[in-house]
Design a protein around this motif. Structure first.
Motif, mmCIF file in Angstrom:
data_model
loop_
_atom_site.group_PDB
_atom_site.id
_atom_site.type_symbol
_atom_site.label_atom_id
_atom_site.label_comp_id
_atom_site.label_asym_id
_atom_site.label_seq_id
_atom_site.Cartn_x
_atom_site.Cartn_y
_atom_site.Cartn_z
ATOM 1 N N ASP A 126 0.826 -1.212 0.000
ATOM 2 C CA ASP A 126 0.000 0.000 0.000
ATOM 3 C C ASP A 126 0.859 1.261 0.000
ATOM 4 N N VAL A 127 2.021 1.192 0.642
ATOM 5 C CA VAL A 127 2.951 2.325 0.591
ATOM 6 C C VAL A 127 3.438 2.537 -0.838
ATOM 7 N N ALA A 128 3.812 1.444 -1.499
ATOM 8 C CA ALA A 128 4.300 1.537 -2.877
ATOM 9 C C ALA A 128 3.250 2.165 -3.782
ATOM 10 N N GLN A 129 2.001 1.746 -3.610
ATOM 11 C CA GLN A 129 0.932 2.289 -4.452
ATOM 12 C C GLN A 129 0.711 3.781 -4.166
ATOM 13 N N THR A 130 0.815 4.171 -2.903
ATOM 14 C CA THR A 130 0.656 5.582 -2.547
ATOM 15 C C THR A 130 1.752 6.421 -3.186
ATOM 16 N N LEU A 131 2.995 5.930 -3.112
ATOM 17 C CA LEU A 131 4.115 6.664 -3.701
ATOM 18 C C LEU A 131 3.943 6.840 -5.204
ATOM 19 N N VAL A 132 3.545 5.779 -5.872
ATOM 20 C CA VAL A 132 3.369 5.848 -7.331
ATOM 21 C C VAL A 132 2.249 6.814 -7.689
ATOM 22 N N ARG A 133 1.177 6.793 -6.921
ATOM 23 C CA ARG A 133 0.050 7.701 -7.222
ATOM 24 C C ARG A 133 0.411 9.165 -7.033
ATOM 25 N N THR A 134 1.317 9.439 -6.096
ATOM 26 C CA THR A 134 1.679 10.838 -5.859
ATOM 27 C C THR A 134 2.557 11.403 -6.973
ATOM 28 N N LEU A 135 3.003 10.555 -7.893
ATOM 29 C CA LEU A 135 3.771 11.048 -9.042
ATOM 30 C C LEU A 135 2.920 11.906 -9.972
ATOM 31 N N ASN A 136 1.603 11.691 -9.950
ATOM 32 C CA ASN A 136 0.722 12.454 -10.829
ATOM 33 C C ASN A 136 0.822 13.941 -10.517
ATOM 34 N N ASP A 137 0.808 14.748 -11.545
ATOM 35 C CA ASP A 137 1.035 16.191 -11.385
ATOM 36 C C ASP A 137 -0.031 16.874 -10.537
ATOM 37 N N ASP A 138 -1.234 16.317 -10.511
ATOM 38 C CA ASP A 138 -2.316 16.984 -9.789
ATOM 39 C C ASP A 138 -2.467 16.483 -8.353
ATOM 40 N N ILE A 139 -1.519 15.685 -7.891
ATOM 41 C CA ILE A 139 -1.613 15.135 -6.535
ATOM 42 C C ILE A 139 -0.483 15.675 -5.661
#
Length: 210
Positions: A173-186
């Motif tokens: 779940d940490v890995a998924q959170t980190l990857v999602r925060t790569l999006n420019d709008d997050i």
């Protein structure tokens, strides 16, 4: 496709980050590892790799890099050299090559390391690296998870700037959170804590969206 340099790609969490990026339609992972033999697992999946040691110069790893995830850790053995100074080297190289976003895997307690009962030196190193990133001028997100477990992904977390309680969370779940925060709008210029919870990761990240 954005090229994402992953420091600490050979670690337990790092491997999961690289796999998520590799499955994404938006990102191309570049696995940064210290040893040649660590490259084979990634090359077998046609994943780009680069050899770089956080205790040495890392500038050569930044060829055509759009964003960075720092998920490296010394395991408590070289906290100053790797967790702090290694992170600072990555931040400096990111600035010099105009990296568009730097995502830092930090730790709960890094905001106030002197209050910790144990791991004080580690948390001090993470604190110093986090402060350095905040002052760098880079676009960043700092993610501070609770105690990491090897449980399966739940795709759900509890997220606050400051949770004021301890807890566990799976590396998945940490890995998924980190990857999602790569999006420019997050979560631009954001720091937050996460533990396992009841809110879908995408939904939990909405309050820190730009």
């Amino acid at each position: 496709m954005e090229n994402i340099l992953v420091a600490g790609a050979n670690g337990t969490t790092g491997k999961q980050i690289v796999n998520l990026l590799n499955e994404s339609q938006y990102f191309n992972p570049i696995a940064m590892v210290r040893k040649e033999e660590q490259q084979e697992q990634f090359k077998a999946k046609s994943i780009d790799t680069v050899l770089a040691d956080l205790e040495k110069n890392v500038d050569h790893a930044f060829n055509n890099v759009d964003k960075v995830i720092f998920a490296a850790g010394s395991g408590g053995k070289k906290v100053k050299e790797v967790d702090e100074n290694g992170a600072k080297k990555m931040i400096d190289a990111s600035k010099n090559t105009n990296v568009r976003k730097f995502v830092m895997l930090s730790s709960m307690g890094a905001d106030n390391p002197e209050q910790a009962e144990d791991l004080q030196e580690y948390l001090k190193a993470k604190h110093n690296a986090d402060v350095y990133l905040k002052n760098s001028g880079l676009d960043y997100t700092i993610v501070r998870p609770g105690t990491l477990t090897n449980d399966k992904a739940t795709d759900k977390i509890e997220l606050q700037e400051k949770l004021n309680k301890s807890g566990e969370i799976s590396r998945a779940d940490v890995a998924q959170t980190l990857v999602r925060t790569l999006n420019d709008d997050i979560s631009s210029q954001a720091t937050f804590e996460i533990i396992k919870g009841d809110t879908l990761i995408g939904k939990a990240l909405e309050p820190v969206a730009v």
